[in-house]
Design a protein around this motif. Structure first.
Motif, mmCIF file in Angstrom:
data_model
loop_
_atom_site.group_PDB
_atom_site.id
_atom_site.type_symbol
_atom_site.label_atom_id
_atom_site.label_comp_id
_atom_site.label_asym_id
_atom_site.label_seq_id
_atom_site.Cartn_x
_atom_site.Cartn_y
_atom_site.Cartn_z
ATOM 1 N N CYS A 23 0.836 -1.204 0.000
ATOM 2 C CA CYS A 23 0.000 0.000 0.000
ATOM 3 C C CYS A 23 0.872 1.257 0.000
ATOM 4 C CB CYS A 23 -0.921 -0.015 1.211
ATOM 5 S SG CYS A 23 -2.002 1.421 1.332
ATOM 6 N N ALA A 24 1.893 1.287 0.841
ATOM 7 C CA ALA A 24 2.789 2.442 0.907
ATOM 8 C C ALA A 24 3.512 2.643 -0.414
ATOM 9 C CB ALA A 24 3.784 2.267 2.047
ATOM 10 N N ALA A 25 4.029 1.570 -0.983
ATOM 11 C CA ALA A 25 4.719 1.673 -2.270
ATOM 12 C C ALA A 25 3.776 2.164 -3.365
ATOM 13 C CB ALA A 25 5.317 0.321 -2.651
ATOM 14 N N HIS A 26 2.565 1.668 -3.355
ATOM 15 C CA HIS A 26 1.569 2.082 -4.349
ATOM 16 C C HIS A 26 1.262 3.570 -4.233
ATOM 17 C CE1 HIS A 26 -2.010 2.185 -6.825
ATOM 18 N NE2 HIS A 26 -2.719 2.600 -5.782
ATOM 19 N N HIS A 27 1.056 4.057 -2.999
ATOM 20 C CA HIS A 27 0.705 5.463 -2.825
ATOM 21 C C HIS A 27 1.888 6.395 -3.068
ATOM 22 C CE1 HIS A 27 -3.441 4.929 -1.862
ATOM 23 N NE2 HIS A 27 -3.133 3.992 -0.959
ATOM 24 N N VAL A 28 3.089 5.983 -2.719
ATOM 25 C CA VAL A 28 4.280 6.787 -3.046
ATOM 26 C C VAL A 28 4.407 6.903 -4.557
ATOM 27 C CG1 VAL A 28 6.809 6.749 -3.020
ATOM 28 C CG2 VAL A 28 5.537 6.348 -0.908
ATOM 29 N N ALA A 42 -0.587 -5.754 -7.734
ATOM 30 C CA ALA A 42 -0.186 -6.318 -6.437
ATOM 31 C C ALA A 42 -0.985 -5.672 -5.309
ATOM 32 C CB ALA A 42 1.312 -6.112 -6.212
ATOM 33 N N TYR A 43 -1.247 -4.375 -5.429
ATOM 34 C CA TYR A 43 -2.029 -3.665 -4.422
ATOM 35 C C TYR A 43 -3.462 -4.185 -4.370
ATOM 36 C CZ TYR A 43 -4.393 0.221 -2.075
ATOM 37 O OH TYR A 43 -5.164 0.980 -1.234
ATOM 38 N N SER A 44 -4.081 -4.332 -5.524
ATOM 39 C CA SER A 44 -5.472 -4.814 -5.540
ATOM 40 C C SER A 44 -5.566 -6.260 -5.068
ATOM 41 C CB SER A 44 -6.081 -4.659 -6.933
ATOM 42 O OG SER A 44 -5.494 -5.553 -7.846
ATOM 43 N N GLU A 45 -4.524 -7.053 -5.312
ATOM 44 C CA GLU A 45 -4.541 -8.451 -4.866
ATOM 45 C C GLU A 45 -4.479 -8.577 -3.350
ATOM 46 O OE1 GLU A 45 -1.324 -10.298 -6.959
ATOM 47 O OE2 GLU A 45 -2.525 -10.619 -8.758
ATOM 48 N N GLN A 46 -4.052 -7.531 -2.657
ATOM 49 C CA GLN A 46 -4.004 -7.568 -1.195
ATOM 50 C C GLN A 46 -5.404 -7.508 -0.581
ATOM 51 O OE1 GLN A 46 -1.063 -8.220 0.350
ATOM 52 N NE2 GLN A 46 -0.377 -8.309 -1.774
ATOM 53 N N PHE A 47 -6.401 -7.203 -1.388
ATOM 54 C CA PHE A 47 -7.770 -7.085 -0.888
ATOM 55 C C PHE A 47 -8.702 -8.098 -1.540
ATOM 56 C CE2 PHE A 47 -5.635 -3.035 -0.501
ATOM 57 C CZ PHE A 47 -5.748 -2.831 0.859
ATOM 58 N N ALA A 80 3.064 -18.252 0.963
ATOM 59 C CA ALA A 80 2.761 -18.369 -0.469
ATOM 60 C C ALA A 80 2.304 -17.037 -1.048
ATOM 61 C CB ALA A 80 1.698 -19.438 -0.703
ATOM 62 N N HIS A 81 1.465 -16.324 -0.310
ATOM 63 C CA HIS A 81 0.971 -15.041 -0.814
ATOM 64 C C HIS A 81 2.088 -14.005 -0.851
ATOM 65 C CE1 HIS A 81 -1.532 -11.380 -1.064
ATOM 66 N NE2 HIS A 81 -2.246 -12.180 -1.839
ATOM 67 N N MET A 82 2.984 -14.053 0.133
ATOM 68 C CA MET A 82 4.121 -13.134 0.153
ATOM 69 C C MET A 82 5.035 -13.410 -1.042
ATOM 70 S SD MET A 82 6.779 -12.402 3.278
ATOM 71 C CE MET A 82 5.443 -12.369 4.455
ATOM 72 N N LEU A 83 5.306 -14.684 -1.325
ATOM 73 C CA LEU A 83 6.129 -15.047 -2.478
ATOM 74 C C LEU A 83 5.467 -14.592 -3.769
ATOM 75 C CD1 LEU A 83 8.564 -16.484 -3.720
ATOM 76 C CD2 LEU A 83 7.219 -18.603 -3.658
ATOM 77 N N GLN A 84 4.175 -14.798 -3.875
ATOM 78 C CA GLN A 84 3.446 -14.366 -5.067
ATOM 79 C C GLN A 84 3.549 -12.853 -5.239
ATOM 80 O OE1 GLN A 84 -0.763 -14.758 -4.754
ATOM 81 N NE2 GLN A 84 -1.138 -13.885 -6.765
ATOM 82 N N THR A 85 3.416 -12.104 -4.166
ATOM 83 C CA THR A 85 3.498 -10.647 -4.229
ATOM 84 C C THR A 85 4.890 -10.191 -4.635
ATOM 85 O OG1 THR A 85 1.777 -10.437 -2.555
ATOM 86 C CG2 THR A 85 3.173 -8.519 -2.910
ATOM 87 N N ILE A 86 5.912 -10.786 -4.056
ATOM 88 C CA ILE A 86 7.291 -10.419 -4.402
ATOM 89 C C ILE A 86 7.568 -10.707 -5.870
ATOM 90 C CG2 ILE A 86 9.714 -11.050 -4.035
ATOM 91 C CD1 ILE A 86 8.923 -11.456 -1.045
ATOM 92 N N LEU A 87 7.148 -11.860 -6.337
ATOM 93 C CA LEU A 87 7.352 -12.201 -7.745
ATOM 94 C C LEU A 87 6.566 -11.272 -8.668
ATOM 95 C CD1 LEU A 87 7.353 -16.104 -7.557
ATOM 96 C CD2 LEU A 87 9.317 -14.576 -7.855
ATOM 97 N N ALA A 88 5.384 -10.846 -8.238
ATOM 98 C CA ALA A 88 4.587 -9.921 -9.051
ATOM 99 C C ALA A 88 5.266 -8.557 -9.121
ATOM 100 C CB ALA A 88 3.185 -9.778 -8.470
ATOM 101 N N LEU A 89 5.805 -8.091 -8.006
ATOM 102 C CA LEU A 89 6.458 -6.783 -7.979
ATOM 103 C C LEU A 89 7.771 -6.773 -8.742
ATOM 104 C CD1 LEU A 89 5.769 -5.663 -4.310
ATOM 105 C CD2 LEU A 89 4.693 -4.827 -6.398
ATOM 106 N N ALA A 99 2.376 -21.156 -9.102
ATOM 107 C CA ALA A 99 2.342 -22.202 -8.084
ATOM 108 C C ALA A 99 2.117 -21.595 -6.703
ATOM 109 C CB ALA A 99 3.639 -23.004 -8.114
ATOM 110 N N ALA A 100 2.760 -20.447 -6.433
ATOM 111 C CA ALA A 100 2.571 -19.764 -5.149
ATOM 112 C C ALA A 100 1.124 -19.312 -5.002
ATOM 113 C CB ALA A 100 3.521 -18.583 -5.032
ATOM 114 N N SER A 101 0.552 -18.825 -6.079
ATOM 115 C CA SER A 101 -0.842 -18.398 -6.061
ATOM 116 C C SER A 101 -1.768 -19.575 -5.775
ATOM 117 C CB SER A 101 -1.200 -17.759 -7.400
ATOM 118 O OG SER A 101 -2.541 -17.378 -7.428
ATOM 119 N N LEU A 102 -1.531 -20.690 -6.427
ATOM 120 C CA LEU A 102 -2.341 -21.894 -6.207
ATOM 121 C C LEU A 102 -2.179 -22.406 -4.776
ATOM 122 C CD1 LEU A 102 -4.209 -24.115 -7.276
ATOM 123 C CD2 LEU A 102 -2.160 -25.318 -8.062
ATOM 124 N N LEU A 103 -0.964 -22.362 -4.268
ATOM 125 C CA LEU A 103 -0.705 -22.808 -2.902
ATOM 126 C C LEU A 103 -1.444 -21.935 -1.888
ATOM 127 C CD1 LEU A 103 0.838 -24.935 -1.311
ATOM 128 C CD2 LEU A 103 2.771 -23.355 -1.236
#
Length: 124
Positions: A23-28, A42-47, A80-89, A99-103
């Protein structure tokens, strides 16, 4: 094995930290007038999927049905969600991200399945 009901706060806080960081990275990025589609996604996927995780965690805590499996699924979801977010960013489009998303989906589905099984066995 008895697990403290309060341990569920650890994966919940970890997910909150990830959400706040994205969220902070998105708003900056927005304030600087830059557009980054990967960051917006990545921001929208957090919700999206994390809402089911937060609800399952709160539900299990409220009914005091957190056991080692529920806690393990919660930790697996966050990892898994953290890995997916890092890979997306980092804009990495690999099978690892999918695979992280499925997990993450399977982990949160397992949390809800455990809740459903608890009520099926003990009744409403």
């Amino acid at each position: 094995m008895r697990v403290s009901q309060y341990l569920i706060i650890i994966p919940v806080l970890a997910q909150v930290i990830v959400t706040l960081a994205v969220c902070a990275a998105h708003h900056v990025n927005s304030f600087q007038g830059r557009s980054n589609d990967h960051l917006k996604k990545a921001y929208s996927e957090q919700f999206e999927l994390p809402v089911l995780f937060y609800a399952a965690s709160a539900f299990a805590y409220a009914f005091r049905i957190i056991d080692e499996w529920q806690l393990a699924f919660a930790l697996l979801f966050v990892a898994a969600h953290m890995l997916q977010t890092i890979l997306a960013l980092t804009r990495i489009r690999t099978t690892t991200r999918h695979a992280a998303s499925l997990l993450a989906v399977l982990a949160v589905a397992s949390m809800w399945f455990k809740i459903a099984m608890h009520f099926a066995q003990s009744g409403f």
